[in-house]
Scaffold this active site. Sequence first.
Site, PDB file in Angstrom:
ATOM      1  N   LYS B  83       0.867  -1.188   0.000  1.00 37.62           N
ATOM      2  CA  LYS B  83       0.000   0.000   0.000  1.00 37.62           C
ATOM      3  C   LYS B  83       0.903   1.237   0.000  1.00 37.62           C
ATOM      4  O   LYS B  83       1.935   1.251   0.689  1.00 37.62           O
ATOM      5  CB  LYS B  83      -0.877  -0.060   1.256  1.00 37.62           C
ATOM      6  CG  LYS B  83      -1.869   1.051   1.439  1.00 37.62           C
ATOM      7  CD  LYS B  83      -2.721   0.763   2.685  1.00 37.62           C
ATOM      8  CE  LYS B  83      -3.777   1.819   2.939  1.00 37.62           C
ATOM      9  NZ  LYS B  83      -4.672   1.468   4.067  1.00 37.62           N
ATOM     10  N   SER B 158      -9.362   1.568   3.395  1.00 33.20           N
ATOM     11  CA  SER B 158      -8.531   2.327   2.495  1.00 33.20           C
ATOM     12  C   SER B 158      -7.529   1.484   1.710  1.00 33.20           C
ATOM     13  O   SER B 158      -6.904   1.990   0.784  1.00 33.20           O
ATOM     14  CB  SER B 158      -7.767   3.388   3.285  1.00 33.20           C
ATOM     15  OG  SER B 158      -6.916   2.761   4.238  1.00 33.20           O
ATOM     16  N   SER B 182      -9.696  -0.925   7.458  1.00 31.17           N
ATOM     17  CA  SER B 182      -9.116  -0.693   6.125  1.00 31.17           C
ATOM     18  C   SER B 182      -8.411  -1.893   5.505  1.00 31.17           C
ATOM     19  O   SER B 182      -8.057  -1.863   4.324  1.00 31.17           O
ATOM     20  CB  SER B 182      -8.146   0.486   6.172  1.00 31.17           C
ATOM     21  OG  SER B 182      -8.850   1.692   6.293  1.00 31.17           O
TER      22      SER B 182
END
Lengths: 70, 473
Positions: B83, B158, B182
Amino acid sequence: MSTGDDTGVEREFDMLMAKAGANVPADRKAGVVAGYKDMKAMAKLLRQPRTATDEPSNTYDLTSFLRSRS
Amino acid sequence: MTAAKPLHELSIAEAGRQLRAGTLTSVTLTQHALSRIAALDPLLHAFVLITKERALADADRADRELKSGIDKGPMHGIPYALKDIYATAGIRTTCHSKLLIDNVPSEDCVVETRFKAGGAVLLGKLATHEFAIGGPSLDLPFPPARNPWNLDHFTGGSSSGSGAAVAAGLVRTAMGSDTGGSIRGPAFYCGTVGIKPTYGLVSRRGVFPLSYALDHCGPLTWTVEDAALTMQVIAGYDALDPASAAVPIPDFAAALGPDLAGLKLAYPRSFFATQDGISAEVVASLDAAVQQLTRLGATVNEVVLPDIDLFNACGRIILAAEAYAIHEKDLLARPLDYARYTYQRIMVGATISAADLTQAFRLRRELSTLVNAKVLGTHDAIITANGLTPAPRFDEFPADAPLKMMLHTMPFNVTGNPTLAIPTGFSRGGLPLGMQIVGRAFDEPTVFRIGAAYEAAAGWIHKRPSLELPVAV
């Protein structure tokens, strides 16, 4: 967080933003005010009967503490 | 005779066996992944940066090492992705934000150093909601990732690129982060596995923070075993992460097996089934999963947890206050450089008082004690809902940041318990459904044991997205 009624919420929000030194862009303000109302409702939920000894945990690892000072 | 699996469907363990047997090279595995990314990512937008040269160099090195008898563990020669809030030395790390569009860190985050030490192969950096909180947003430097099961639908966030990339078979393991759901949200919406480890088990140092008290780092994977093997590489004490726990690291895959005999599971059905707006398909899927767990030998008892609104209030007050503290300077100086949703979600933290935050931390201790001492004191794990509805369409999102996300994930950021997200089937519309398996602190092996036995018995793992759907305009 104070607990004014709905009609005073926007004025209360403006005061808090002024205190924070924030100039909220006009076209984004409605979304932040909506979030503020939501936070006010949640803050009320946090205030339940609780004893004075009911405190947050503040445990730290001694090794981390000592190494961060070296 | 069964046909050989396509390379992208090999698990970490399966690929590892072939690498060690000399029937597959890391370079071949990596080139296959890069080709797949080149073909599919223009539809999915899962990656914000592809590190092709680095990947091929990592793979070549891994092949030479394995050939010469050097074995760095389960991820040696295996591709992974991060990420884009994980700092990578010399490689752009943007947090999917205009504010950090030219940010090239000089040091790796701890997770990246562990992947490097384990001989793994970095494919690139993945899309996220801006600073792990905005989104889905179109007013950012990169487009939002799209759901491989239906490109018109949300990936969750996210860790949006992580969910999309794993579900589409672009990578076997992708790091996410989880402050209120997330990792588990994208795992639910994209039909993958995701582990939010116990708070303090994986170092957060070098990962851009959202909330110091609630941030957790963990992987999204296609299988439970892959999650366990990834954890074997990334978990461990870090004296320079103030939240890092100095605990022994177990063999995360040791307890994986076909049955759950002797395990006692808590099922807080009323915790989620009575929620406004919950899909009947989600409830039915959870009930069916619990029946499956019973057939595997577990004893399941219905229990009652405190109201979800208490957990959400506690977690969201802490998150908003800490996120605002982290972003205060830029929010005041460059408000329009944040995406609309990001700004609206973080700016509200400026309204929280010291008393609010203290009350939230007091409640956090109370809720954690209740979950750990009362429920997990008498049960090995809790089975509960994850998302409350299948993935919404992108065009259902309003102009201003929505206040309610249809997830039941925040409770276990508040308590810090290890929580595994795992698919439990599909909606009538073909979108994934799933559950959470919540374990005792630092008891990831039991959580993985339950997940792996269910995964093998349920068989959802064999259904993959077709990726033949048209892209929405």
